[in-house]
Design an enzyme around this catalytic site. Sequence first.
Site, mmCIF file in Angstrom:
data_model
loop_
_atom_site.group_PDB
_atom_site.id
_atom_site.type_symbol
_atom_site.label_atom_id
_atom_site.label_comp_id
_atom_site.label_asym_id
_atom_site.label_seq_id
_atom_site.Cartn_x
_atom_site.Cartn_y
_atom_site.Cartn_z
ATOM 1 N NE ARG A 113 -3.702 -2.302 -0.045
ATOM 2 C CZ ARG A 113 -3.354 -3.477 -0.590
ATOM 3 N NH1 ARG A 113 -2.196 -3.595 -1.205
ATOM 4 N NH2 ARG A 113 -4.155 -4.516 -0.531
ATOM 5 C CB SER A 125 -9.106 -0.726 4.030
ATOM 6 O OG SER A 125 -9.825 -1.859 3.594
ATOM 7 C CD GLU A 161 -5.213 1.444 2.102
ATOM 8 O OE1 GLU A 161 -5.538 1.322 0.901
ATOM 9 O OE2 GLU A 161 -5.383 0.548 2.941
#
Length: 362
Positions: A169, A246, A354
């Site tokens: 990520r 998320s 994130e």
Amino acid sequence: MTTPPSATEPVALADHTTLRLGGPAARFVNATTAAELVEVVRAADAAREPLLVLGGGSNLVIADSGFDGAVVRIGTSGRRIDRLSDGRVQLTVEAGEDWDEVVAHTVANDLGGLECLSGIPGLVGATPVQNVGAYGVEITDVLVSVDLLDRESGQVRMVPAAELGLAYRTSVLKGKDNAVVLRARFALTDGGKSAPIAYAELARTLGVQVGDRAPVRDVRDTVLELRRGKGMVLDPVDNDTWSAGSFFTNPIIGEGDEVLSVLERASARAGGGPVTMPTYPAGEGRVKLSAAWLIERAGFHKGYSARDGRVSLSTKHTLALTNRGSASTEDLLALAAEVRDGVDAAFGVRLHPEPVLVGCAL
């Protein structure tokens, strides 16, 4: 070439994020070609004007105060399929293309490689920045190169995927504003078969073994079904999808004593009995934990709400923090801090956001 016109009135950035949060932009420009995008960025940099490059707004948390500068929305479009040899295909896509529409386009053309990334909101240009991934596939698996505008030199250059520092990520582009993605190239396969299925839940739902290939159309349909069940496919009437996906990344810790410490704390919270905790390999001496598992066992259930119900965890997926319709960015960050601190207190594991935070902090 004339610089594209900007909005004469402040534009609400909440209208351009999937969270539907964020204050106004002092100036807003919609760049519909790569040349326009380059010109706007160069002009803002030359004038030392603060600049926010906006894609689909699906991985963005913008302050309630908005952005005191120029916001340029990437509205570029264009796709090209080049069939090479031995069933190999290169797909070139402009940064402003809708990601899921591109995935659907590849599936309709019987191309394999992107089908597991179906249903992810946002634009193509954002996918290499955070190394988007889902259901066992990451952008790093298929990315060939990107064309970048280097804001320091003002030059456009092609950068191979190997030079982007793609990891879980993240990339060398994430959290920085020194380059803008103009287009990306992906290596796919012809013939209608997916990449090997690597995610156990997906394999089980498809009725195949991990490592098998399946028809790309079946994989896309199944991934979309799974994502809808978790509130991860945008729906304007479903507040569970008013999120940034998320919100926390899965934490990576050292194996051995660090994992044992988490297990001991989890066991104590469960009354002293044995606990099975999901872990995933994350490189030599490291393992990845499930953020959702930690959040749930720290006492935050699906639908857990805060700020008089203005924000909550999704009723379908504990990793998504959602705007229930009247929230502010301050509300969302308060819930995020509560969850982060609760997991830290329960397990000694620090969760990290994130999404990219603009004008605000957690």
